[in-house]
Design a protein around this motif. Structure first.
Motif, PDB file in Angstrom:
ATOM      1  N   ALA A   1      11.533  -7.417   1.618  1.00 23.67           N
ATOM      2  CA  ALA A   1      12.723  -8.262   1.565  1.00 23.67           C
ATOM      3  C   ALA A   1      12.970  -8.938   2.906  1.00 23.67           C
ATOM      4  O   ALA A   1      13.286 -10.136   2.976  1.00 23.67           O
ATOM      5  N   MET A   2      12.826  -8.174   3.989  1.00 16.63           N
ATOM      6  CA  MET A   2      13.034  -8.744   5.316  1.00 16.63           C
ATOM      7  C   MET A   2      12.037  -9.861   5.583  1.00 16.63           C
ATOM      8  O   MET A   2      12.377 -10.907   6.139  1.00 16.63           O
ATOM      9  N   VAL A   3      10.786  -9.634   5.194  1.00 20.12           N
ATOM     10  CA  VAL A   3       9.754 -10.648   5.416  1.00 20.12           C
ATOM     11  C   VAL A   3       9.999 -11.854   4.523  1.00 20.12           C
ATOM     12  O   VAL A   3       9.795 -13.009   4.929  1.00 20.12           O
ATOM     13  N   ALA A   4      10.451 -11.606   3.295  1.00 21.74           N
ATOM     14  CA  ALA A   4      10.717 -12.713   2.373  1.00 21.74           C
ATOM     15  C   ALA A   4      11.776 -13.648   2.924  1.00 21.74           C
ATOM     16  O   ALA A   4      11.785 -14.843   2.637  1.00 21.74           O
ATOM     17  N   VAL A   5      12.681 -13.118   3.751  1.00 21.50           N
ATOM     18  CA  VAL A   5      13.691 -13.954   4.373  1.00 21.50           C
ATOM     19  C   VAL A   5      13.071 -14.824   5.473  1.00 21.50           C
ATOM     20  O   VAL A   5      13.453 -15.976   5.673  1.00 21.50           O
ATOM     21  N   MET A   6      12.106 -14.266   6.190  1.00 20.39           N
ATOM     22  CA  MET A   6      11.485 -15.008   7.299  1.00 20.39           C
ATOM     23  C   MET A   6      10.482 -16.044   6.805  1.00 20.39           C
ATOM     24  O   MET A   6      10.272 -17.066   7.455  1.00 20.39           O
ATOM     25  N   LEU A   7       9.863 -15.784   5.663  1.00 22.49           N
ATOM     26  CA  LEU A   7       8.779 -16.656   5.206  1.00 22.49           C
ATOM     27  C   LEU A   7       9.203 -18.102   4.950  1.00 22.49           C
ATOM     28  O   LEU A   7       8.449 -19.017   5.293  1.00 22.49           O
ATOM     29  N   PRO A   8      10.380 -18.359   4.341  1.00 25.38           N
ATOM     30  CA  PRO A   8      10.730 -19.771   4.109  1.00 25.38           C
ATOM     31  C   PRO A   8      10.782 -20.588   5.388  1.00 25.38           C
ATOM     32  O   PRO A   8      10.280 -21.702   5.447  1.00 25.38           O
ATOM     33  N   ARG A   9      11.390 -20.003   6.438  1.00 27.24           N
ATOM     34  CA  ARG A   9      11.474 -20.736   7.703  1.00 27.24           C
ATOM     35  C   ARG A   9      10.080 -20.954   8.279  1.00 27.24           C
ATOM     36  O   ARG A   9       9.769 -22.037   8.780  1.00 27.24           O
ATOM     37  N   ALA A  10       9.244 -19.921   8.217  1.00 29.14           N
ATOM     38  CA  ALA A  10       7.880 -20.075   8.719  1.00 29.14           C
ATOM     39  C   ALA A  10       7.098 -21.060   7.861  1.00 29.14           C
ATOM     40  O   ALA A  10       6.255 -21.814   8.375  1.00 29.14           O
TER      41      ALA A  10
ATOM     42  N   ILE B   1       9.155   4.390  -0.746  1.00 26.61           N
ATOM     43  CA  ILE B   1       9.106   3.289  -1.720  1.00 26.61           C
ATOM     44  C   ILE B   1      10.221   2.291  -1.447  1.00 26.61           C
ATOM     45  O   ILE B   1      10.006   1.070  -1.415  1.00 26.61           O
ATOM     46  N   VAL B   2      11.436   2.805  -1.230  1.00 27.47           N
ATOM     47  CA  VAL B   2      12.580   1.922  -0.967  1.00 27.47           C
ATOM     48  C   VAL B   2      12.361   1.131   0.323  1.00 27.47           C
ATOM     49  O   VAL B   2      12.627  -0.072   0.391  1.00 27.47           O
ATOM     50  N   MET B   3      11.855   1.799   1.365  1.00 30.82           N
ATOM     51  CA  MET B   3      11.611   1.119   2.637  1.00 30.82           C
ATOM     52  C   MET B   3      10.525   0.058   2.498  1.00 30.82           C
ATOM     53  O   MET B   3      10.565  -0.975   3.176  1.00 30.82           O
ATOM     54  N   SER B   4       9.564   0.295   1.628  1.00 32.68           N
ATOM     55  CA  SER B   4       8.523  -0.713   1.396  1.00 32.68           C
ATOM     56  C   SER B   4       9.132  -1.988   0.837  1.00 32.68           C
ATOM     57  O   SER B   4       8.826  -3.094   1.294  1.00 32.68           O
ATOM     58  N   PHE B   5      10.011  -1.822  -0.144  1.00 36.90           N
ATOM     59  CA  PHE B   5      10.673  -2.998  -0.704  1.00 36.90           C
ATOM     60  C   PHE B   5      11.614  -3.635   0.318  1.00 36.90           C
ATOM     61  O   PHE B   5      11.781  -4.856   0.339  1.00 36.90           O
TER      62      PHE B   5
ATOM     63  N   ILE C   1       0.844  -1.205   0.000  1.00 42.20           N
ATOM     64  CA  ILE C   1       0.000   0.000   0.000  1.00 42.20           C
ATOM     65  C   ILE C   1       0.871   1.243   0.000  1.00 42.20           C
ATOM     66  O   ILE C   1       0.678   2.182  -0.782  1.00 42.20           O
ATOM     67  N   LEU C   2       1.877   1.254   0.899  1.00 44.02           N
ATOM     68  CA  LEU C   2       2.761   2.414   1.004  1.00 44.02           C
ATOM     69  C   LEU C   2       3.601   2.578  -0.259  1.00 44.02           C
ATOM     70  O   LEU C   2       3.772   3.701  -0.765  1.00 44.02           O
ATOM     71  N   GLY C   3       4.127   1.465  -0.788  1.00 44.30           N
ATOM     72  CA  GLY C   3       4.970   1.545  -1.975  1.00 44.30           C
ATOM     73  C   GLY C   3       4.211   2.018  -3.201  1.00 44.30           C
ATOM     74  O   GLY C   3       4.675   2.903  -3.933  1.00 44.30           O
ATOM     75  N   ILE C   4       3.023   1.454  -3.424  1.00 47.33           N
ATOM     76  CA  ILE C   4       2.216   1.859  -4.588  1.00 47.33           C
ATOM     77  C   ILE C   4       1.784   3.317  -4.455  1.00 47.33           C
ATOM     78  O   ILE C   4       1.835   4.094  -5.418  1.00 47.33           O
ATOM     79  N   GLY C   5       1.378   3.687  -3.234  1.00 47.84           N
ATOM     80  CA  GLY C   5       0.999   5.084  -3.015  1.00 47.84           C
ATOM     81  C   GLY C   5       2.154   6.033  -3.262  1.00 47.84           C
ATOM     82  O   GLY C   5       1.984   7.110  -3.858  1.00 47.84           O
ATOM     83  N   GLY C   6       3.362   5.635  -2.828  1.00 50.10           N
ATOM     84  CA  GLY C   6       4.533   6.483  -3.070  1.00 50.10           C
ATOM     85  C   GLY C   6       4.839   6.614  -4.549  1.00 50.10           C
ATOM     86  O   GLY C   6       5.176   7.704  -5.035  1.00 50.10           O
ATOM     87  N   ILE C   7       4.713   5.503  -5.291  1.00 50.64           N
ATOM     88  CA  ILE C   7       4.960   5.542  -6.739  1.00 50.64           C
ATOM     89  C   ILE C   7       3.959   6.454  -7.437  1.00 50.64           C
ATOM     90  O   ILE C   7       4.312   7.230  -8.335  1.00 50.64           O
TER      91      ILE C   7
END
Length: 739
Positions: A443-452, A435-439, A292-298
Motif C-alpha cells: 500500500a505504501m509503495v502503491a502511493v509512491m508509484l503514481p508520482r514516480a 501478511i498484514v505488513m506485506s499488504f 514473497i513474505l505474504g504468500i509464504g505467510g498465507i
C-alpha cells in the motif's frame, strides 16, 4: 510504471540475484515463528522432549512399557534399544531414525497408561480425588507393581491389549489429543529419574536457539546484500537517466528548449530522476519482498490447521478495502504534485533571474505574492497527501490490533480444549502480522508509484522528443569529412524561416554572400530577424525554405561538429562558465595554447583588466560570470571566439556593452587578426558597421537593402532613417534641405 520496469530490466542480472536473495530472506523470516513455537511448546512446556520414544530409558521402565505393548511392538523396542549399562540404563540406537514412526506408535499408548497410573498413585498417596502431577518416585512405584503383575500366574499380554483397545476406543478426539501430551510427560518423568531432564531441556533450547540465531544472521547478511545491490542498481539507473537526459537536451535546438522550458528541464533532470531512483530502491527492497513474505505467510497459516485462518483473510479483506479507499482519494493529488513542483521551479527561476528589474520597479511584494501562491498550492497538495497517508496508520493499527485480539480470543478457547498450544498461537499471530505488513508495504509503495510514474513519463518525454537539428546520413557526412580546405564563403540562397507554431515567416527570401577577408554587417530595427538570420548559420535553427551553404555545402549536409569547428560564435548575451579566465578562453578546445589566449585577450581589449586582477588569467569566474561587468564579460566572450582561430566569425550584437573607444580599438585589432576570415556582425549601432564591406538591411524579416554605407545612404530609405537617428548631418555628409 512500464517505463520504470524497463529501466530495471536493463540490470536484469543483478535484479535476478536480488530476487534470489529475497527468497532466502523470506525463508529465514518465515522460519523464525516456527522456531519460536517449538521453543515455547516443546522447549519450555515439554522440557525439550521431542518424541514419545525416550532417547535413554531405565530397564525397569522399559520392561513396564513392554508389558503394555503387543508382542510385535515389544520385539521392536527390544531391537532398537541397547543392553542395560552398569546403571541399568538402555540407549536408543542412532539408526532408529527410520523406524521412529513405528516406535512412536508402539510407545504412545503405553506411555499414557503408565503416566496415568503414576498420577493415580500420587493422588492415592495424598488421599485426594483430584489429578496430581506424579514424581519419578511414583513412576518407580508403578514400574515395580507392573513387574510384580507380570509375575502373577495367569497374566496375559493379549488380555491387557484388549482392555487398552476398548478403553482407547471410548476416548473422543479432543480427549485423545489432550492425553497425547501425557505421553511426553511420562518421558519427562523418566528423564527426571535418570537426573538428565534439565540437560535434555537445555540441549534442546541451545540447539533450536542456535538455529534461530543462525537464520537471523543469514537474514541480516542477506538484507544488507539486498540493500547494497538495490542501491547500486538505483544509483546506476539515476546516473544513466541523467546522462541520457542531459545528452538529449544538449542535442536540442532552441525549438525543443522553448517547448519544455529551462525550468522544466532542470526539474526533470534532477527531481524527477530522484523520484524514479528512489522508487527503484523501494521496488527492489519492498515490492519484490512483500509478495514473497505474504504468500509464504498465507501458506503457513493455511497449513497450521488451527481453525483460525478465517481471521487472517478477514484482516486482509479489511486492509484491501482501506487501501482502495485511500488510493481513490490520494491518487489524483500525487499525479498533480509534479506539475506543481514544475510551476514552483518556474516561478522561482523567473524571479531570481530577474531580481534586478524586480527591485528596480519595486515589485518585491508582487513577486513574493506570486511565489507564495505557487508555494501554497504545492504545500496544500502535499499536506493533503501526507494527512491521507497519516490517516491510514491509525486504521492499520486498528486492523492489526483487532486481528491480534481475535486470534488471542479464539486461540485461548482452542487452548482450553487442547487443540492449540501457546507457541502455536504466537506463531499464528506472527504469520498474520507478516501478511498484514506485506499488504501495508504494498500500500505504501502503491502511493509512491503514481508520482514516480508521472516522473518517468516526463523523463521519457524528453528522451523521446526528436531533435529537429540532427546530423546528416553517414554517406552524406562522409563526403563533407573528406574535404580538407574551407575558405569560409557563406551564402544564403532564397532562405526563409518560420518559428514552430508561428503563422508568418520570420525571414523571407533572404539571399546574399559573405566572402572571406570581408566584413558583412546586418542591421535593422528591433525584432526584424537579425539574430534569427545569424542563428541559421550554426544551425541553432534550420531554414524552412531555401538553403544556407558554406563553400557550396549545405550546412544541413555537414556534421554539426565539423560545422561548429569552422565557426567562432559570440552570442548577444555574453555567457561565461564557472572556472577561471584561462579555462573560459580555452573553451574552444584543447588545441588552444597559452599564446593563443594572450593574443585573443589583446585583440579583445581584455588584457588590461585581466592583468589588473591579482591572479591574472587564473582569476576565478563565478557561475554565469557574475563577478565581472557586462563589458568585461562581452570582451571575454569575444576573446574566446578569437582564440579558436575559426574560419567564420559570428558576432551577434557583441559590441553593445563596449564604450566607443574600446569598440573602435577592438574592431581595428580584429580586422588585422581576421584578414582572411569571414566576419558577420549583427549590430544596432551604425558606428559598428560603418566600415563593413557590405551591410544587409532587414525590415520585418525582408532584405530591403545591401551595399556599403555610402551606397545604402543613397539607395535605402530604411538604412538612411536608422543612420539619421544615430549620426549627425555632418557625419552623414547630407545637407539640411535633404532632411
Amino acid at each position: 510504471m512500464g517505463k520504470i520496469f524497463k529501466q530495471l530490466a536493463r540490470h536484469w542480472a543483478v535484479c535476478l540475484v536480488i530476487f534470489a536473495l529475497l527468497g532466502v530472506q523470506a525463508y529465514c523470516d518465515l522460519s523464525l515463528p516456527d522456531y519460536t513455537s517449538k521453543i515455547v511448546d516443546m522447549g519450555i512446556q515439554q522440557g525439550g522432549i521431542q518424541s514419545t520414544v525416550p532417547e535413554t530409558v531405565r530397564d525397569t521402565t522399559l520392561q513396564a512399557l513392554e508389558l503394555l505393548m503387543s508382542e510385535k511392538d515389544a520385539a521392536l523396542a527390544e531391537q532398537w534399544y541397547s543392553e542395560p549399562d552398569e546403571n541399568g540404563v538402555r540407549t536408543l540406537a542412532r539408526e532408529a531414525t527410520a523406524a521412529m514412526p513405528e516406535l512412536e506408535k508402539a510407545f504412545t499408548t503405553p506411555d499414557i497408561v503408565l503416566y496415568m497410573a503414576a498420577a493415580q498413585n500420587a493422588a492415592a498417596a495424598q488421599e485426594t480425588t483430584d489429578t496430581v502431577a506424579p514424581t519419578w518416585t511414583d513412576l518407580d512405584a508403578m514400574t515395580a507393581q507392573f513387574a510384580a503383575m507380570a509375575q502373577t500366574p495367569g497374566f496375559s499380554r493379549e488380555a491387557v491389549q484388549q482392555r487398552l483397545a476398548t478403553a482407547m476406543a471410548a476416548v473422543d478426539d479432543t480427549v485423545s489429543e489432550s492425553m497425547a501430551s501425557q505421553a511426553m510427560l511420562l518421558v519427562s518423568l523418566e528423564y527426571e529419574a535418570q537426573g538428565i531432564a534439565h540437560q535434555v531441556q537445555m540441549d534442546y533450547l541451545w540447539q533450536e536457539g542456535g538455529r534461530m540465531l543462525g537464520l537471523t544472521l543469514v537474514m541480516v547478511a542477506v538484507a544488507i546484500a539486498v540493500g547494497f545491490l538495490a542501491s547500486r542498481v538505483s544509483a546506476a539507473i539515476g546516473r544513466d537517466l541523467r546522462r541520457e537526459t542531459f545528452s538529449a537536451v544538449i542535442g536540442f535546438s532552441h525549438a525543443e528548449i522553448e517547448q519544455f522550458s529551462t525550468a522544466s528541464l532542470i526539474t526533470r533532470t534532477t527531481n524527477d530522476i530522484q523520484q524514479v531512483q528512489f522508487v527503484c530502491v523501494i521496488l527492489l527492497r519492498m515490492v519484490a519482498y512483500a509478495p514473497i513474505l505474504g504468500i509464504g505467510g498465507i501458506v503457513h497459516v493455511a497449513r497450521s490447521d488451527t481453525g483460525l485462518t478465517w481471521i487472517t483473510f478477514l484482516a486482509v479483506a479489511a486492509l484491501l478495502i482501506l487501501i482502495g479507499v485511500l488510493m481513490k482519494i490520494a491518487m489524483p493529488k500525487f499525479k498533480l504534485m509534479q506539475t506543481l513542483v514544475d510551476r514552483l521551479n518556474l516561478v522561482s527561476r523567473e524571479i531570481l533571474t530577474g531580481i534586478m528589474p524586480v527591485r528596480a520597479f519595486s515589485r518585491e511584494k508582487f513577486e513574493e505574492q506570486r511565489f507564495d501562491v505557487a508555494n501554497r498550492e504545492l504545500m496544500q497538495t502535499q499536506l493533503f497527501t501526507n494527512r491521507t497517508m497519516a490517516g491510514m496508520m491509525p486504521f492499520m493499527t486498528l486492523i492489526m490490533n483487532g486481528t491480534s485480539l481475535l486470534i488471542v480470543w479464539f486461540g485461548g478457547k482452542a487452548m482450553d480444549v487442547g487443540t492449540m498450544q501457546v507457541g502455536e498461537m504466537i506463531a499464528f499471530i506472527t504469520y498474520t502480522m507478516q501478511i498484514v505488513m506485506s499488504f501495508l508495504m504494498l500500500a505504501m509503495v502503491a502511493v509512491m508509484l503514481p508520482r514516480a510514474g508521472v516522473a518517468a513519463d516526463r523523463i521519457d518525454e524528453v528522451l523521446h522528443t526528436p531533435a529537429t537539428i540532427h546530423d546528416p546520413a553517414p554517406e552524406v557526412a562522409e563526403k563533407t569529412l573528406q574535404r580538407k580546405k574551407w575558405p569560409g564563403v557563406v551564402r544564403f540562397e532564397n532562405v526563409s524561416f518560420r518559428y514552430p507554431g508561428a503563422d508568418d515567416d520570420a525571414l523571407e527570401q533572404i539571399s546574399f554572400t559573405a566572402l572571406p577577408g570581408q566584413t558583412t554587417a546586418i542591421i535593422g530595427s528591433t525584432g526584424c530577424g537579425k539574430s534569427t538570420l545569424l542563428n541559421l548559420i550554426p544551425r541553432f535553427y534550420d531554414a524552412t525554405g531555401g538553403r544556407v551553404t558554406i563553400d557550396g555545402v549545405d550546412v544541413r549536409d555537414m556534421p554539426q561538429h565539423t560545422l561548429h569547428d569552422l565557426l567562432g560564435y559570440v552570442p548577444q548575451k555574453g555567457v561565461l562558465f564557472s572556472g577561471t579566465i584561462d579555462s573560459n578562453l580555452k573553451f574552444g578546445g584543447p588545441q588552444i595554447t597559452d599564446e593563443d589566449v594572450h593574443t585573443a585577450a589583446d585583440i579583445a581589449q581584455a588584457t588590461e583588466f585581466i592583468q589588473a586582477k591579482p591572479e591574472g588569467f587564473q582569476s576565478p569566474i563565478a557561475q554565469g560570470g557574475t563577478n565581472v561587468s557586462g563589458g568585461q564579460k562581452q570582451r571575454l566572450s569575444i576573446a574566446r571566439a578569437i582564440a579558436k582561430h575559426p574560419r567564420i566569425y559570428l558576432f551577434d550584437d557583441s559590441f553593445s556593452a563596449l564604450d566607443y573607444k574600446t569598440d573602435v580599438a577592438l574592431r581595428r585589432a580584429l580586422k588585422a587578426q581576421t584578414g582572411d576570415a569571414t566576419v558577420i556582425i549583427v549590430a544596432q549601432r551604425i558606428s559598428t558597421v560603418l566600415h563593413a564591406n557590405q551591410i544587409l538591411v532587414l525590415d520585418e524579416g525582408r532584405l530591403v537593402g545591401i551595399g556599403t554605407h555610402a551606397q545604402l545612404l543613397e539607395s535605402c530609405p530604411e538604412y538612411r532613417e536608422i543612420a539619421r537617428s544615430q549620426l549627425s548631418q555632418k557625419e552623414l555628409g547630407l545637407q539640411k534641405e535633404d532632411d
